[in-house]
Design a protein around this motif. Structure first.
Motif, PDB file in Angstrom:
ATOM      1  N   ASN A  76       0.796  -1.233   0.000  1.00  0.00           N
ATOM      2  CA  ASN A  76       0.000   0.000   0.000  1.00  0.00           C
ATOM      3  C   ASN A  76       0.823   1.275   0.000  1.00  0.00           C
ATOM      4  OD1 ASN A  76      -2.863  -1.047   0.239  1.00  0.00           O
ATOM      5  ND2 ASN A  76      -1.805  -2.210   1.835  1.00  0.00           N
ATOM      6  N   ALA A  77       2.097   1.174   0.406  1.00  0.00           N
ATOM      7  CA  ALA A  77       2.929   2.378   0.351  1.00  0.00           C
ATOM      8  C   ALA A  77       3.285   2.702  -1.100  1.00  0.00           C
ATOM      9  CB  ALA A  77       4.192   2.190   1.178  1.00  0.00           C
ATOM     10  N   ALA A  78       3.274   1.680  -1.960  1.00  0.00           N
ATOM     11  CA  ALA A  78       3.518   1.931  -3.394  1.00  0.00           C
ATOM     12  C   ALA A  78       2.264   2.524  -4.024  1.00  0.00           C
ATOM     13  CB  ALA A  78       3.926   0.644  -4.099  1.00  0.00           C
ATOM     14  N   PHE A 133      11.360  18.018   3.819  1.00  0.00           N
ATOM     15  CA  PHE A 133      11.476  16.728   4.529  1.00  0.00           C
ATOM     16  C   PHE A 133      10.190  15.935   4.385  1.00  0.00           C
ATOM     17  CE2 PHE A 133       9.809  19.875   7.446  1.00  0.00           C
ATOM     18  CZ  PHE A 133       8.726  19.226   8.011  1.00  0.00           C
ATOM     19  N   THR A 134      10.332  14.629   4.590  1.00  0.00           N
ATOM     20  CA  THR A 134       9.161  13.771   4.490  1.00  0.00           C
ATOM     21  C   THR A 134       8.420  13.704   5.830  1.00  0.00           C
ATOM     22  OG1 THR A 134       8.373  11.659   3.649  1.00  0.00           O
ATOM     23  CG2 THR A 134      10.308  11.561   5.067  1.00  0.00           C
ATOM     24  N   HIS A 135       7.107  13.642   5.755  1.00  0.00           N
ATOM     25  CA  HIS A 135       6.300  13.538   6.969  1.00  0.00           C
ATOM     26  C   HIS A 135       6.430  12.130   7.551  1.00  0.00           C
ATOM     27  CE1 HIS A 135       2.101  14.512   8.885  1.00  0.00           C
ATOM     28  NE2 HIS A 135       3.044  14.382   9.777  1.00  0.00           N
ATOM     29  N   PHE A 175       1.452  15.840  -2.197  1.00  0.00           N
ATOM     30  CA  PHE A 175       0.966  14.470  -2.021  1.00  0.00           C
ATOM     31  C   PHE A 175       0.319  13.946  -3.291  1.00  0.00           C
ATOM     32  CE2 PHE A 175      -2.313  17.284  -0.220  1.00  0.00           C
ATOM     33  CZ  PHE A 175      -3.484  16.820  -0.790  1.00  0.00           C
ATOM     34  N   SER A 176       0.086  12.619  -3.310  1.00  0.00           N
ATOM     35  CA  SER A 176      -0.441  11.913  -4.486  1.00  0.00           C
ATOM     36  C   SER A 176      -1.795  11.295  -4.168  1.00  0.00           C
ATOM     37  CB  SER A 176       0.491  10.756  -4.879  1.00  0.00           C
ATOM     38  OG  SER A 176       1.805  11.206  -5.095  1.00  0.00           O
ATOM     39  N   GLY A 177      -2.709  11.321  -5.133  1.00  0.00           N
ATOM     40  CA  GLY A 177      -4.024  10.715  -4.953  1.00  0.00           C
ATOM     41  C   GLY A 177      -3.963   9.203  -4.805  1.00  0.00           C
ATOM     42  N   LEU A 235       4.207  -7.864  -1.636  1.00  0.00           N
ATOM     43  CA  LEU A 235       5.140  -7.055  -0.849  1.00  0.00           C
ATOM     44  C   LEU A 235       5.992  -6.261  -1.815  1.00  0.00           C
ATOM     45  CD1 LEU A 235       6.510  -9.798   1.600  1.00  0.00           C
ATOM     46  CD2 LEU A 235       4.719  -8.113   2.089  1.00  0.00           C
ATOM     47  N   ARG A 236       6.764  -5.325  -1.312  1.00  0.00           N
ATOM     48  CA  ARG A 236       7.730  -4.676  -2.190  1.00  0.00           C
ATOM     49  C   ARG A 236       9.132  -4.966  -1.678  1.00  0.00           C
ATOM     50  NH1 ARG A 236       8.819   1.609  -4.100  1.00  0.00           N
ATOM     51  NH2 ARG A 236      10.557   0.984  -5.391  1.00  0.00           N
ATOM     52  N   GLY A 237      10.028  -5.291  -2.592  1.00  0.00           N
ATOM     53  CA  GLY A 237      11.434  -5.487  -2.247  1.00  0.00           C
ATOM     54  C   GLY A 237      12.275  -4.575  -3.114  1.00  0.00           C
ATOM     55  N   HIS A 281      13.361   1.110  -2.661  1.00  0.00           N
ATOM     56  CA  HIS A 281      12.210   1.983  -2.400  1.00  0.00           C
ATOM     57  C   HIS A 281      12.484   3.450  -2.735  1.00  0.00           C
ATOM     58  CE1 HIS A 281      10.927  -1.634  -0.411  1.00  0.00           C
ATOM     59  NE2 HIS A 281      11.887  -1.536   0.476  1.00  0.00           N
ATOM     60  N   CYS A 282      13.327   3.668  -3.766  1.00  0.00           N
ATOM     61  CA  CYS A 282      13.679   5.052  -4.152  1.00  0.00           C
ATOM     62  C   CYS A 282      14.306   5.807  -2.986  1.00  0.00           C
ATOM     63  CB  CYS A 282      12.482   5.811  -4.713  1.00  0.00           C
ATOM     64  SG  CYS A 282      11.793   5.068  -6.185  1.00  0.00           S
ATOM     65  N   ASN A 283      15.112   5.087  -2.219  1.00  0.00           N
ATOM     66  CA  ASN A 283      15.830   5.650  -1.056  1.00  0.00           C
ATOM     67  C   ASN A 283      17.298   5.229  -1.115  1.00  0.00           C
ATOM     68  OD1 ASN A 283      13.199   5.358   1.404  1.00  0.00           O
ATOM     69  ND2 ASN A 283      14.122   7.211   0.625  1.00  0.00           N
TER      70      ASN A 283
HETATM   71  N1  C6P Z   1       6.821   5.987  -2.983  1.00  0.00           N
HETATM   72  C1  C6P Z   1       6.932   3.600  -2.658  1.00  0.00           C
HETATM   73  O1  C6P Z   1       6.734   2.438  -3.005  1.00  0.00           O
HETATM   74  P1  C6P Z   1       4.654   9.629  -6.642  1.00  0.00           P
HETATM   75  O2  C6P Z   1       5.396   8.548  -7.368  1.00  0.00           O
HETATM   76  O3  C6P Z   1       4.943  10.986  -7.228  1.00  0.00           O
HETATM   77  O4  C6P Z   1       3.219   9.370  -6.453  1.00  0.00           O
HETATM   78  O5  C6P Z   1       5.257   9.640  -5.138  1.00  0.00           O
HETATM   79  C2  C6P Z   1       6.626   9.774  -4.927  1.00  0.00           C
HETATM   80  C3  C6P Z   1       6.957   9.627  -3.484  1.00  0.00           C
HETATM   81  C4  C6P Z   1       7.416  10.734  -2.785  1.00  0.00           C
HETATM   82  N2  C6P Z   1       7.669  10.672  -1.475  1.00  0.00           N
HETATM   83  C5  C6P Z   1       7.511   9.541  -0.765  1.00  0.00           C
HETATM   84  C6  C6P Z   1       7.794   9.549   0.706  1.00  0.00           C
HETATM   85  C7  C6P Z   1       7.062   8.386  -1.421  1.00  0.00           C
HETATM   86  O6  C6P Z   1       6.913   7.267  -0.719  1.00  0.00           O
HETATM   87  C8  C6P Z   1       6.805   8.427  -2.809  1.00  0.00           C
HETATM   88  C9  C6P Z   1       6.395   7.187  -3.560  1.00  0.00           C
HETATM   89  C10 C6P Z   1       6.436   4.710  -3.551  1.00  0.00           C
HETATM   90  O7  C6P Z   1       7.503   3.873  -1.608  1.00  0.00           O
HETATM   91  C11 C6P Z   1       6.913   4.519  -4.967  1.00  0.00           C
HETATM   92  S1  C6P Z   1       8.676   4.574  -5.093  1.00  0.00           S
END
Ligand code: C6P
Length: 411
Positions: A32-34, A174-176, A226-228, A362-364, A367-369
């Protein structure tokens, strides 16, 4: 529109996608985080809009165009209330979090950053809240600084924050909630600190907006993205919130139809926000359904959603901690609705592939980190992320699948 159930027992009925078998097992959707799944009411609104009202917005004087415009601007008003913004002019529709942050970086950053200025980020940022700042730093001569993360516990180390958050800092982004660690950052405190040194704050709310009450006034941020699709809404639609005074002073970042008040052969004048930042035909159908996603979450109660998702994540953390060779990331106590971990001897992609055989999504990966992974000395983690329709029995399935995987690799 179908009535929205407010009881957890009936919630799964609102998500027909969950009622299927994957590889001979009932689907357990823990990615769900994806992206979250969408309830019937959101899908129905998309259907209704395209079946009844579809037409371009702000352009026509005919009935359909006016209905579509009402749906689009009605959604903006709904989102304004949803996040506690002061006015609809502060809510700009974008494609999602990534585009929202790029908009702030290019427009606000491009107009305000100079050589010697600093952009402050944290080590737990998603690439979407990192790469746009690198790009604008390269263009303007500004430099980047990072608030460190404490290690596997995954908290922001604020012990040296006064040395990092100096008057040279013009932007603190920063991220929430961390999408890899599950950490919930003290957003209001961080925004207040930014304000004290004259920096604007940018909150990446991608992982919080659908999971807890999020109010821009209470947080005190200057921008929020944020994203919908991470809040039970459609893909391809998201929001940039910006404080009115800042938006009024910002140049457009894209040019085209809809964002101008007058165009000549050699120059143009801009409309105010939000139109200034919405060049071209906007994504009105998805915007309308995003408003319905807000109704869905408010009917459930966002405080209850926070408790539900957090309780599942904490229970998963505790159950997984019993497995041999596991390394769990993020805080042991209060956390967002996800848990991330790695096994000493099994690659994350193998874990996720085995889980898929058990019907578990699941996601492996990183995570774009990537910078955070590098700091933690990891190539990837496995992530289980929860939402309103997940149940405790799905944690049982997750743990059983992990045990099966470990048995296979140990044998
Ligand atoms: N993280 C995840 O699986 P977009 O792709 O624009 O809707 O959201 C980008 C984004 C930005 N910040 C955070 C903290 C996020 O988690 C994400 C998207 C997904 O973790 C896809 S990598």
């Amino acid at each position: 529109m179908s009535a929205i159930p407010t009881s957890w027992e009936r919630i799964r009925e609102e998500f027909p996608i969950l009622d299927q078998q994957v590889n001979g097992h009932p689907l357990v959707y823990l990615d769900n985080a994806a992206t979250t799944q969408r309830p019937r009411s959101v899908v129905a609104e998309l259907d209704r809009f395209y079946a009844r009202d579809n037409s371009n917005v702000h352009r026509g004087l005919h009935a359909l165009s006016m209905r579509a415009t009402d749906a689009y601007e009605g959604a903006r008003a709904r989102l304004t209330r949803f996040i506690g913004a002061a006015a609809a002019e502060e809510v700009i529709f974008t494609r999602g979090t990534t585009e929202s942050i790029n908009l702030v970086a290019a427009s606000f950053g491009g107009a305000n950053l100079r050589r010697g200025d600093v952009i402050l980020l944290t080590e737990m940022e998603h690439h979407s809240n990192l790469v746009p700042w690198q790009m604008i730093a390269q263009r303007t001569g500004a430099t980047l600084r990072y608030v460190p993360v404490t290690g596997d516990e995954g908290l922001l180390d604020l012990s040296d924050i006064d040395r990092l958050l100096t008057p040279e800092v013009k932007i603190f982004a920063f991220t929430h909630v961390s999408n890899t660690l599950g950490t919930v950052n003290p957003a209001a405190d961080l925004c207040a600190r930014a304000r004290r040194v004259g920096a604007v704050s940018v909150v990446d709310a991608a992982q919080s907006i659908g999971h807890m009450p999020v109010d821009v006034g209470a947080i005190g941020c200057d921008f929020m993205a944020f994203s919908g699709h991470k809040m039970a809404g459609p893909t391809g639609i998201g929001v940039l919130y910006g404080r009115r005074a800042l938006l009024d002073a910002m140049p457009p970042w894209q040019g085209g139809g809809g964002m101008i008040s007058a165009v000549d052969f050699f120059e143009s004048r801009w409309k105010p926000s939000p139109e200034r930042f919405e060049a071209g035909t906007p994504n009105f159908g998805d915007a309308a359904a995003l408003g319905t996603a807000c109704d869905f979450l408010d009917a459930l109660g966002r405080e209850r959603v926070r408790e539900h998702d957090g309780a599942l994540a904490r229970e998963a953390y505790e159950r997984l901690a019993e497995l041999p060779g596991i390394r769990l990331l993020g805080p042991a106590g209060e956390r967002g609705g996800l848990v991330s971990f790695a096994f000493k001897d099994v690659h994350a992609h193998d874990v996720v592939t085995f889980a898929d055989e058990d019907g578990i999504a699941l996601r492996g990966g990183h995570h774009c980190n990537q910078p955070l992974m590098k700091k933690l000395g990891l190539a990837s983690t496995v992530r289980a992320s929860f939402y309103v329709y997940n149940e405790r029995r799905e944690i049982d399935a997750l743990v059983a699948s992990m045990r099966r995987t470990l048995r296979f690799f140990a044998g």
